[in-house]
Scaffold this active site. Structure first.
Site, PDB file in Angstrom:
ATOM      1  N   LYS A  82     -12.253  13.876 -59.775  1.00  8.42           N
ATOM      2  CA  LYS A  82     -11.444  13.697 -58.570  1.00  8.42           C
ATOM      3  C   LYS A  82     -11.890  12.452 -57.802  1.00  8.42           C
ATOM      4  O   LYS A  82     -13.093  12.172 -57.703  1.00  8.42           O
ATOM      5  CB  LYS A  82     -11.587  14.955 -57.713  1.00  8.42           C
ATOM      6  CG  LYS A  82     -10.706  15.033 -56.475  1.00  8.42           C
ATOM      7  CD  LYS A  82     -10.922  16.400 -55.825  1.00  8.42           C
ATOM      8  CE  LYS A  82     -10.209  16.557 -54.506  1.00  8.42           C
ATOM      9  NZ  LYS A  82     -10.470  17.892 -53.906  1.00  8.42           N
ATOM     10  N   SER A 157      -6.544  20.250 -52.458  1.00  3.89           N
ATOM     11  CA  SER A 157      -6.490  18.808 -52.592  1.00  3.89           C
ATOM     12  C   SER A 157      -6.751  18.303 -54.010  1.00  3.89           C
ATOM     13  O   SER A 157      -6.546  17.111 -54.285  1.00  3.89           O
ATOM     14  CB  SER A 157      -7.495  18.176 -51.624  1.00  3.89           C
ATOM     15  OG  SER A 157      -8.820  18.518 -51.951  1.00  3.89           O
ATOM     16  N   SER A 181      -9.394  23.966 -52.088  1.00  3.85           N
ATOM     17  CA  SER A 181      -8.869  22.803 -52.806  1.00  3.85           C
ATOM     18  C   SER A 181      -9.026  22.831 -54.316  1.00  3.85           C
ATOM     19  O   SER A 181      -8.500  21.958 -55.008  1.00  3.85           O
ATOM     20  CB  SER A 181      -9.510  21.520 -52.261  1.00  3.85           C
ATOM     21  OG  SER A 181      -9.074  21.276 -50.950  1.00  3.85           O
TER      22      SER A 181
END
Length: 470
Positions: A82, A157, A181
């Site tokens: 990420k 996220s 997330s």
């Protein structure tokens, strides 16, 4: 399902293998690191409409595959990290136009632990600005799309990782969870997403700087065994002696459990009918498997929602006020997105409440633990309603409306972040429009083992759908 969807599963070196099977094939020599790397690159290129990849590292991945110098359980398996984790030689963009593109000089300690499992890093995956919202929609670049239905959110996220794993571009990808997330995009994209106990993995640099570390790192996967194997291997390189070991888990446990069922949130928000049906169907399945299920409630004070919101807003204020100090790669406050700025203003108006907020949130672990004097596991929704269309939580929505929608949608996930406790999202339901619905198992502090054993049992009873099977 007639809705527009996108997957890139095909008859190549990756096939439909999960990360565990692919690692075994690589170890046996039935496929080469170069073959699987080229297949993953081709799939990522075909998955470009999902907008899940922010930075490609294909040339470096090809060099590493050619040398085949990987070691670890997942040696040579292609993966993504990420884009809020530093990798030497790549910028860290945090999903924001405010960030400079200067390459980082060091690799994060968390990324080192992740890559030590042998993954071949193909690039970095998308997130909304600083991970502050539950849909991967950015103000300056195209939104990340859900591969199950391209008009819908992939969650957030860790939405880029979830979209690309669900679509078949890679079998496993990194995510992190500061308020849901990992679990939210897992639920939206039909994946397994474990938010581990605080301190289970090495603590990333950002977490060390927080007054209360709400961030846990982990993976998005298509199978329970990939998640279980990732955490078993992670324990070899770093073992937190304050937590009971997870160890190697390969299937269901034998113990029949006392499971608490909570369908509506502590904030009093009702859960939508389709989500409620998925959770209640899971409760019945667990009962049929011999577990004892009773209605229960996680004992957190009603003010918890306000306290967590203020903490979340405080983080946005820090980004807004101290970005030049926090981000050595460069920072332009004028490019901040509306949600980050709105949260910063929200905190400024209430900053005098900070001591009380921190005091209450630090009590969350004890409050959360009370329910486990009666129950082994809590069963809840991941989200209060089914996955929304893109735009519902997008940057064009005014701050007050977006905040109200976020608080209602994500009402079940933040408790684990404040308490530091583990929870796992499993794809056990399906909405009328064909999108997955996630169901959440919540566990005692340090008891990922029970959650994973129960997840294995549910997966065996109801195998999870891959997108190419629809």
């Amino acid at each position: 399902m007639s809705q527009p969807r996108l997957h890139v599963f095909t008859d190549d070196a990756l096939g439909t293998s999960d990360a565990t099977a692919l690692a075994q094939q690589l170890a046996q020599g039935s496929v080469s690191a170069t073959e699987v790397t080229e297949a993953a690159i081709a799939r990522l290129e075909r998955a470009a409409p999902l907008n899940g990849l922010t930075l490609a590292a294909f040339d470096n991945a090809r060099r590493l595959a050619k040398d085949n110098a990987f070691s670890g359980r997942f040696a040579g398996v292609p993966s993504l990290i990420k884009d809020n984790i530093d990798i030497q030689g790549l910028p860290t963009l945090h999903g924001s136009a405010a960030m400079g593109r200067k390459p980082m000089k060091k690799t994060s300690i968390l990324a080192k632990q992740y890559l030590a499992q042998g993954f071949n890093l193909l690039g970095k995956s998308s997130l909304p600005a600083f991970g502050f919202t539950a849909s991967t929609e950015m103000a300056h670049t195209p939104s990340t799309r859900n591969p199950w239905h391209l008009a819908h959110s992939a969650g957030g996220s860790s939405g880029g990782s979830a979209a690309l794993v669900a679509a078949g571009a890679v079998p496993i990808a990194h995510g992190n969870d500061g308020g849901g997330s990992i679990r939210i995009p897992a639920a939206a994209c039909g994946l397994v997403g474990l938010k581990c106990t605080r301190g289970r993995l090495v603590t990333q640099e950002a977490g060390k700087a927080l007054p209360i570390n709400i961030i846990s790192d982990g993976v998005l996967t298509r199978t329970v065994r990939d998640t279980a194997n990732f955490f078993a291997e992670a324990e070899i390189s770093y073992r937190n002696r304050k937590l009971p070991p997870i160890g190697q888990i390969s299937g269901p446990g034998k113990q029949r459990l006392h499971i608490g069922l909570m369908v509506d949130s502590i904030a009093g928000d009702p859960t939508c009918a389709q989500t409620r049906l998925a959770v209640e169907a899971t409760a019945k399945r667990l009962s049929d498997l011999g577990h004892h299920v009773d209605v229960a409630q996680i004992d957190l004070p009603q003010r918890f929602v306000d306290d967590f919101l203020l903490y979340w807003a405080m983080l946005a204020f820090f980004v807004s006020k101290f970005g030049l100090v926090l981000f050595p790669q460069g920072f332009d406050r004028k490019q901040l997105d509306p949600l980050t700025l709105g949260l910063a203003r929200y905190y400024q108006q209430r900053f005098l409440k900070t001591p009380g907020m921190l005091r209450q949130l630090r009590k969350s672990q004890a409050h959360y633990a009370e329910v486990f004097s009666q129950f082994d596991v809590m069963l809840t929704p991941v989200l209060a309603h089914t996955t929304p269309e893109l735009g519902y939580l997008g940057p064009a929505v005014d701050f007050d409306t977006q905040l109200e929608r976020l608080l209602r949608y994500t009402t079940f996930t933040p408790a684990n972040n404040a308490a530091g406790s583990p929870a796992i999202s499993l794809p056990l339901g399906q909405a009328e429009n064909g999108l997955p619905i996630g169901v959440q198992l919540n566990g005692r502090h340090g008891d990922e083992r029970t959650l994973l054993e129960l997840a294995f049992e549910l997966e065996a009873e109801q195998p999870f759908l891959r997108l190419d099977q629809v």
